[in-house]
Write a protein that holds these residues in place. Structure first.
Motif, short mmCIF file in Angstrom:
data_model
loop_
_atom_site.label_atom_id
_atom_site.label_comp_id
_atom_site.label_asym_id
_atom_site.label_seq_id
_atom_site.Cartn_x
_atom_site.Cartn_y
_atom_site.Cartn_z
N PHE A 95 41.52 46.03 48.56
CA PHE A 95 41.19 44.83 49.32
C PHE A 95 39.89 44.18 48.86
O PHE A 95 39.86 42.99 48.52
N ALA A 96 38.78 44.94 48.82
CA ALA A 96 37.49 44.38 48.46
C ALA A 96 37.50 43.82 47.03
O ALA A 96 36.93 42.75 46.76
N LEU A 97 38.16 44.54 46.12
CA LEU A 97 38.22 44.08 44.74
C LEU A 97 39.10 42.84 44.58
O LEU A 97 38.83 41.99 43.73
N LEU A 98 40.13 42.73 45.40
CA LEU A 98 40.97 41.53 45.36
C LEU A 98 40.21 40.30 45.85
O LEU A 98 40.40 39.19 45.35
N ILE A 99 39.32 40.51 46.83
CA ILE A 99 38.46 39.40 47.29
C ILE A 99 37.58 38.93 46.13
O ILE A 99 37.46 37.72 45.86
N VAL A 100 36.96 39.88 45.43
CA VAL A 100 36.11 39.54 44.28
C VAL A 100 36.93 38.86 43.19
O VAL A 100 36.49 37.87 42.58
N LEU A 101 38.13 39.38 42.96
CA LEU A 101 39.00 38.80 41.93
C LEU A 101 39.39 37.36 42.27
O LEU A 101 39.42 36.50 41.39
N ARG A 102 39.67 37.12 43.53
CA ARG A 102 40.04 35.75 43.93
C ARG A 102 38.84 34.80 43.82
O ARG A 102 39.00 33.62 43.47
N LEU A 103 37.65 35.27 44.11
CA LEU A 103 36.46 34.46 43.92
C LEU A 103 36.28 34.12 42.44
O LEU A 103 35.99 32.98 42.07
#
Length: 395
Positions: free
Chosen positions: A98-106
């Motif tokens: 989850f946290a890495l997907l947030i970073v990836l989307r940013l």
């Protein structure tokens, strides 16, 4: 930099294909990501956070994108950011947290904010000044087709194979786009780099077009984000992939039948006709109950946007000097980011209060507001801007 007097010159064709592939890849990811998140245990509001992260990054970075395109070599800026864009799709498979997907989307929002503005800017640069309006009207059609074709491909591959296969298919699209742009080799003279200024990162003359298009993109955001859920509610999910096929068909028909009117400057009747079609289409969602109705709605939805999206893009590029096209396109493209975001957000509230079908119908109000803005101000504003641009011969 040489400018060919023919619209369909080699570089223009390559950029046309590039933009179509980039947009298809970008919009293909929209319906893939929620399903992928559910598969890896991310549910509820956390899916919304993953989706929204990219929109926030795009809006915040658009001004910087315009600065980069107007103060550095546009061609190499695009090559670099398109390469970074390609890498985002396999990263979804590599980082299922989850946290890495947030970073990836940013990250994806930042790189796409440049890619989404760069291709249109480069296309304007390879056209002769006398062909800018006609050429960009044709080129902007890639936006309409990409926004429709992408979700169709994403949903089909995900349903038939897997989410991982979908991301790799989208990755292949983006790599093909990179190969096309590498074949362009557009040369720019060295320019003096100015300091970044927030005030100069917004192209004020493009704001009326941006504000007008923002209203017109609100229903689009609602439909793209929530059509799959509406189809599930109505028991017609099997028709959903073909909704996008009919959407593309409507766009193609509108382009083939209205291009001469666009070239001859008959903008008002085109805007009026397309908005009437779109208002009726959105109102019809209130009584939608069959898959056939959904397909017909998709066709007329495409018919309307196949006119509006290329037309407004030609308004922007056709009235902007070459040196300012990067920031002008970045400013204008905020209409897509903000409009689609508002549409998605509003439907989230209306889903619980009035239901999706009625919510879709209510968004037709945005078209009426868009027409008022166009008729009251933007139509005459474009005429003034175009006259000023013609006097300076685009310089």
């Amino acid at each position: 930099m040489e400018k060919n007097e023919k619209i369909w010159n080699r570089r223009f064709i390559l950029l046309f294909i590039t933009n179509l592939l980039v947009l298809a890849a970008f919009y293909a990811s929209i319906p893939i990501i929620p399903v992928y998140c559910a598969e890896i245990g991310i549910e509820g509001s956390r899916i919304g956070y993953v989706l929204t992260a990219m929109s926030i990054a795009i809006v915040l970075f658009r001004p910087v994108a315009g600065y980069l395109l107007d103060n550095f070599n546009r061609y190499w800026v695009y090559v670099i950011f398109l390469t970074l864009f390609c890498l985002s799709f396999p990263a979804f498979i590599a980082f299922p947290v989850f946290a890495l997907l947030i970073v990836l989307r940013l990250y994806m929002g930042v790189v796409y904010s440049v890619c989404g503005s760069a291709t249109m800017t480069l296309a304007g640069d390879v056209l002769h000044p006398s062909k800018i309006t006609e050429g960009i009207s044709r080129f902007a059609f890639t936006v309409s087709i990409g926004m429709a074709l992408g979700p169709f491909v994403g949903i089909q591959v995900q349903n038939r194979l897997s989410s991982s296969a979908s991301f790799m298919s989208v990755f292949a699209m983006s790599v093909a786009a990179l190969i096309c742009v590498l074949c362009c080799r557009i040369r720019y003279p060295k320019n003096i780099k100015g300091k970044f200024s927030l005030r100069e990162s917004i192209h004020v003359p493009a704001l009326p077009f941006m504000f007008n298009m923002m209203f017109l993109m609100i229903p689009y955001g609602a439909v793209i984000a929530y059509s799959s859920i509406l189809a599930q509610e109505k028991g017609i999910s099997s028709y959903l992939p073909y909704f996008y096929v009919f959407l593309v068909a409507g766009m193609l028909l509108s382009k083939l039948t209205t291009q001469k009117m666009v070239d001859s400057g008959k903008h008002r009747p085109l805007v009026c006709a397309s908005l009437v079609v779109l208002v009726v289409t959105m109102l019809s969602y209130a009584v939608l109950s069959s898959g056939v109705h959904m397909l017909v709605a998709g066709f007329f939805f495409g018919l309307g946007y196949g006119i509006l999206q290329p037309l407004f893009q030609s308004f922007v590029t056709g009235t902007t000097p070459a040196a300012k096209r990067g920031v002008a396109n970045s400013t204008y493209m905020l209409s897509y980011d903000i409009g689609i975001g508002i549409g998605s957000l509003l439907m989230g509230f209306m889903q619980e209060s009035v239901g999706l079908a009625n919510g879709f119908a209510i968004t037709a109000v945005a078209y009426v507001a868009g027409w008022v803005v166009y008729a009251a101000y933007v139509e005459k504003y474009y005429a003034r801007q175009r006259y000023t641009y013609s006097l300076s011969d685009g310089m």
